[in-house]
Design an enzyme around this catalytic site. Structure first.
Site, mmCIF file in Angstrom:
data_model
loop_
_atom_site.group_PDB
_atom_site.id
_atom_site.type_symbol
_atom_site.label_atom_id
_atom_site.label_comp_id
_atom_site.label_asym_id
_atom_site.label_seq_id
_atom_site.Cartn_x
_atom_site.Cartn_y
_atom_site.Cartn_z
ATOM 1 N N ASP A 201 0.868 -1.180 0.000
ATOM 2 C CA ASP A 201 0.000 0.000 0.000
ATOM 3 C C ASP A 201 0.909 1.235 0.000
ATOM 4 O O ASP A 201 1.425 1.621 -1.044
ATOM 5 C CB ASP A 201 -0.923 -0.101 1.215
ATOM 6 C CG ASP A 201 -1.999 0.959 1.275
ATOM 7 O OD1 ASP A 201 -2.301 1.576 0.241
ATOM 8 O OD2 ASP A 201 -2.553 1.190 2.361
ATOM 9 N N THR B 83 5.502 -0.698 5.341
ATOM 10 C CA THR B 83 5.730 -2.008 5.955
ATOM 11 C C THR B 83 6.849 -2.756 5.242
ATOM 12 O O THR B 83 7.781 -3.261 5.879
ATOM 13 C CB THR B 83 4.437 -2.856 5.909
ATOM 14 O OG1 THR B 83 3.386 -2.121 6.537
ATOM 15 C CG2 THR B 83 4.633 -4.179 6.620
ATOM 16 N N ARG C 160 -11.018 -13.696 5.079
ATOM 17 C CA ARG C 160 -9.779 -14.288 4.543
ATOM 18 C C ARG C 160 -10.063 -15.528 3.706
ATOM 19 O O ARG C 160 -9.288 -15.898 2.831
ATOM 20 C CB ARG C 160 -8.835 -14.694 5.685
ATOM 21 C CG ARG C 160 -8.284 -13.541 6.511
ATOM 22 C CD ARG C 160 -7.162 -14.052 7.410
ATOM 23 N NE ARG C 160 -6.813 -13.129 8.479
ATOM 24 C CZ ARG C 160 -5.969 -12.104 8.362
ATOM 25 N NH1 ARG C 160 -5.402 -11.853 7.205
ATOM 26 N NH2 ARG C 160 -5.700 -11.331 9.388
HETATM 27 P P1 IMP Z 1 1.672 -0.377 3.821
HETATM 28 O O1 IMP Z 1 2.705 -0.306 4.893
HETATM 29 O O2 IMP Z 1 0.866 0.894 3.754
HETATM 30 O O3 IMP Z 1 2.237 -0.739 2.473
HETATM 31 O O4 IMP Z 1 0.629 -1.437 4.317
HETATM 32 C C1 IMP Z 1 0.568 -2.728 3.846
HETATM 33 C C2 IMP Z 1 -0.349 -3.525 4.781
HETATM 34 O O5 IMP Z 1 -1.602 -2.847 4.989
HETATM 35 C C3 IMP Z 1 -0.716 -4.839 4.148
HETATM 36 O O6 IMP Z 1 0.231 -5.843 4.467
HETATM 37 C C4 IMP Z 1 -2.076 -5.109 4.720
HETATM 38 O O7 IMP Z 1 -1.947 -5.739 5.986
HETATM 39 C C5 IMP Z 1 -2.675 -3.758 4.932
HETATM 40 N N1 IMP Z 1 -3.576 -3.365 3.832
HETATM 41 C C6 IMP Z 1 -3.399 -2.334 2.980
HETATM 42 N N2 IMP Z 1 -4.406 -2.239 2.094
HETATM 43 C C7 IMP Z 1 -5.253 -3.262 2.386
HETATM 44 C C8 IMP Z 1 -6.502 -3.712 1.796
HETATM 45 O O8 IMP Z 1 -7.038 -3.152 0.818
HETATM 46 N N3 IMP Z 1 -7.077 -4.800 2.364
HETATM 47 C C9 IMP Z 1 -6.518 -5.457 3.430
HETATM 48 N N4 IMP Z 1 -5.351 -5.070 4.004
HETATM 49 C C10 IMP Z 1 -4.720 -3.981 3.491
#
Ligand code: IMP
Ligand code: MG
Length: 178
Positions: free
Chosen positions: A102, A106, A164
């Site tokens: 996203d 992370t 899930r």
């Molecule tokens: P980032 O650090 O913003 O890239 O977040 C990634 C994490 O956010 C993923 O591993 C998911 O756990 C969660 N996440 C982001 N978007 C979604 C979504 O549309 N559905 C479910 N989980 C999401």
């Protein structure tokens, strides 16, 4: 706020076809190498299960889990492992198996944690990429599908630990009170 399933974003058949393609690409690129598939719990578990069964090369698998930074107590923090890999990463060719990228925070942080364990290489295999949301540049060496900025559930991805189990990917929509 209540939520309900919205439209199907990726069908079960299309997921299976794409996962087989990704497994084929990894099998080709990692032939003769010391492959370690590192599944990021919990969201990537179902993706990992199909991906590893499509591999045509031997490899090892292990699992990691990170603290969630989603709660207000730790906004965009530096999440630690709640479960680290059990096997050594030293000199291994690691492929991280993630559900969705996203903002990129992370995965960027996870790469840092893994690089500190002296692997030979680290690559990322992500089922989904919300590319337009990216705040931190990160290479996605193996990407299932680039999707728009919608919240998706199914095929391992959850909302409050639900959905899930769905074999397809769907959007989640707010459901007005009746
Ligand atoms: P980032 O650090 O913003 O890239 O977040 C990634 C994490 O956010 C993923 O591993 C998911 O756990 C969660 N996440 C982001 N978007 C979604 C979504 O549309 N559905 C479910 N989980 C999401
Ligand atoms: Mg995740």
């Amino acid at each position: 706020m209540n939520y309900r399933l919205g439209r199907t974003l990726v069908s079960a058949a299309d997921i299976q076809t794409r996962v087989r393609e990704l497994a084929g690409a990894i099998s080709h690129d990692y032939a003769g190498r010391d492959l370690l598939l590192l599944c990021v719990l919990k969201g990537a578990a179902i993706f990992w299960a199909d991906l590893c069964r499509g591999l045509e090369i031997p490899g090892q698998s292990d699992f990691v889990a990170l603290e969630s930074y989603g709660d207000a107590s730790a906004p965009l923090g530096r999440p630690r492992f709640t479960k680290a890999a059990d096997v050594s990463l030293v000199d291994r060719d690691v492929v991280i198996v993630e559900d969705i990228i996203d903002t990129g925070h992370t995965i960027d942080h996870l790469r840092g944690l893994l690089q500190a364990q002296s692997p030979h290489s680290v690559a990322l295999c992500a089922l989904l990429d919300k590319a337009e949301r990216r705040e931190i540049r990160t290479p996605v060496e193996y990407c299932g599908f680039v999707i728009p900025n919608v919240f998706v559930v199914g095929y391992g991805l959850d909302h409050a630990q639900r959905y899930r189990h769905l074999p397809y990917l769907a959007t989640l929509e707010p459901s007005p009170p009746v």
